[in-house]
Design an enzyme around this catalytic site. Structure first.
Site, PDB file in Angstrom:
ATOM      1  N   SER A 124       0.817  -1.222   0.000  1.00 24.83           N
ATOM      2  CA  SER A 124       0.000   0.000   0.000  1.00 24.83           C
ATOM      3  C   SER A 124       0.846   1.266   0.000  1.00 24.83           C
ATOM      4  O   SER A 124       1.954   1.278   0.534  1.00 24.83           O
ATOM      5  CB  SER A 124      -0.887  -0.001   1.259  1.00 24.83           C
ATOM      6  OG  SER A 124      -1.487   1.272   1.440  1.00 24.83           O
ATOM      7  N   TYR A 148      -1.500   0.110  10.313  1.00 23.38           N
ATOM      8  CA  TYR A 148      -1.847  -0.550   9.040  1.00 23.38           C
ATOM      9  C   TYR A 148      -0.664  -0.437   8.073  1.00 23.38           C
ATOM     10  O   TYR A 148      -0.168  -1.437   7.553  1.00 23.38           O
ATOM     11  CB  TYR A 148      -3.093   0.082   8.418  1.00 23.38           C
ATOM     12  CG  TYR A 148      -3.256  -0.295   6.964  1.00 23.38           C
ATOM     13  CD1 TYR A 148      -2.973   0.628   5.950  1.00 23.38           C
ATOM     14  CD2 TYR A 148      -3.629  -1.577   6.601  1.00 23.38           C
ATOM     15  CE1 TYR A 148      -3.071   0.275   4.628  1.00 23.38           C
ATOM     16  CE2 TYR A 148      -3.735  -1.942   5.266  1.00 23.38           C
ATOM     17  CZ  TYR A 148      -3.456  -1.010   4.286  1.00 23.38           C
ATOM     18  OH  TYR A 148      -3.537  -1.363   2.967  1.00 23.38           O
ATOM     19  N   LYS A 152       2.161  -3.341   6.526  1.00 28.45           N
ATOM     20  CA  LYS A 152       2.415  -3.561   5.090  1.00 28.45           C
ATOM     21  C   LYS A 152       3.920  -3.473   4.805  1.00 28.45           C
ATOM     22  O   LYS A 152       4.472  -4.256   4.034  1.00 28.45           O
ATOM     23  CB  LYS A 152       1.654  -2.550   4.234  1.00 28.45           C
ATOM     24  CG  LYS A 152       0.157  -2.813   4.147  1.00 28.45           C
ATOM     25  CD  LYS A 152      -0.140  -4.158   3.493  1.00 28.45           C
ATOM     26  CE  LYS A 152      -1.624  -4.412   3.341  1.00 28.45           C
ATOM     27  NZ  LYS A 152      -1.903  -5.719   2.699  1.00 28.45           N
TER      28      LYS A 152
END
Ligand code: WQD
Length: 322
Positions: A124, A148, A152
């Site tokens: 991402s 988050y 990643k």
């Protein structure tokens, strides 16, 4: 799109919005697909091939995955299954470590056991955090600002370290994915600007704009919106470029930015509804502008986005819940 010899692909998160688009595109291109999903957010009706219900972070997942990989003669894994809500990751980071890191660890261990040495990983733009440049390339510093994005980036490191047992991987850093290739695979979770706005409009509610005082042309934030079909094609191209052990990262974006107001203006045009906008205060963690430099994937794969904001918004609107 590069032509691809027949591959046997395991897709984790195959019942998800993006996973199901990639799965259908692979099947329509004559490849074999098996999906695993825990159906926590994915929809069973999106699955178009054999599937297994499995939570990747569970203690028994490694052995179950190894059996599935062997039984189906899988040669390539595309890993989508993960939690992806920035706000939730700040409130409950442990869920993101367990799912996004623990799940990936079980998957990598199963692949090592089964001798499956090709992977495409759903990464991402969140790994860049708040970049100091307006257009980020793959050499831009990675400073994720939420759990988050951190999971990643850690995932990319874990995958690169698997080169010790011969894993060849490509990590695709998605920018803002929206639109639909097939209406029945539409993004049903109102977690991002376009689906949130469509849901609000459909309920006759005003659309919230998180800040109109940024240093941008119209004061609203700018993002790189990419059509889910362009993203899906990038995955197919990535598979045919899995050659060398180690992890190679590619941004997947259009290279063009659109502001929140531009997106909403497009939505007014497509819907024919002059809906109200509610100008809110800024949302914490939002960079004013985040646009991909997509030249690396274009130069390496020959891939280029085909769809612009008009098609993204139009297909998202046409696929809305009736
Ligand atoms: C886009 C813009 C908001 C909702 C996130 C993840 C990223 C990736 C894509 C997974 C921002 C504004 C939003 C609303 C608004 N996901 N907005 N009103 O934050 O760019 O990226 O999703 O990989 O990792 O971080 O996407 O759609 O939430 O917001 O004004 O009701 O729209 O402030 O400027 P974002 P988003």
């Amino acid at each position: 799109m590069t032509t691809l010899e027949g591959v046997n692909v395991l897709i984790t998160g195959g019942a998800g919005y993006i996973g199901s688009h990639v799965s259908r595109l692979l099947i329509e291109s004559g490849h074999s697909v098996v999906s695993v999903d825990d159906f926590s957010t994915g929809l069973a009706e999106r699955i178009g091939s054999e599937s297994y219900e499995l939570k990747l972070e569970n203690p028994d997942a490694e052995s179950k995955l190894a059996s599935i990989l062997n039984e189906h003669g899988i040669d390539t894994v595309i890993h989508f299954a993960a939690r992806k809500q920035v706000g939730e990751s700040v409130e409950k980071p442990e869920l993101y470590y367990k799912s996004n890191i623990g799940g990936l660890l079980n998957l990598l261990s199963a692949m090592k056991t089964a001798g499956v040495k090709k992977m495409v990983f759903s990464s991402s733009a969140a790994v860049y955090g708040m970049p100091s440049v307006e257009q980020v390339d793959e050499q831009s510093p990675t400073n994720p600002i939420n759990p988050y994005g951190q999971t990643k980036l850690i995932g990319e490191w874990m995958i690169d370290n698997a080169k010790t047992w011969g894993l060849s991987a490509i990590s695709l850093r998605y920018f803002n994915v929206a639109g639909t290739g097939w209406s029945d695979l539409a993004d049903k979770q109102a977690l991002n600007l376009i689906p949130i706005a469509i849901s609000k409009i459909s309920h006759g509610e005003p659309v919230d704009v998180f800040g109109d005082d940024y240093q941008t042309e119209d004061g609203s934030c700018i993002r790189d919106y990419i059509h889910v079909m362009d993203l899906a094609k990038a995955h197919i191209d990535a598979i045919s470029h899995l050659k060398n052990p180690g992890n190679e990262v590619f941004n997947v974006g259009t290279g063009e930015g659109s502001s929140v107001f531009e997106v909403l203006a497009e939505l007014k045009k497509v819907s024919g509804i002059d809906f109200e906008m509610n100008i809110d205060s800024r949302r914490a963690g939002d960079p004013p502008k985040l646009v991909a430099s997509a030249s690396k994937i274009q130069d390496s794969f020959g891939w280029k986005s085909e769809f612009g904001l008009a098609e993204i918004v139009a297909t998202a609107w046409e696929s809305r819940e009736s």
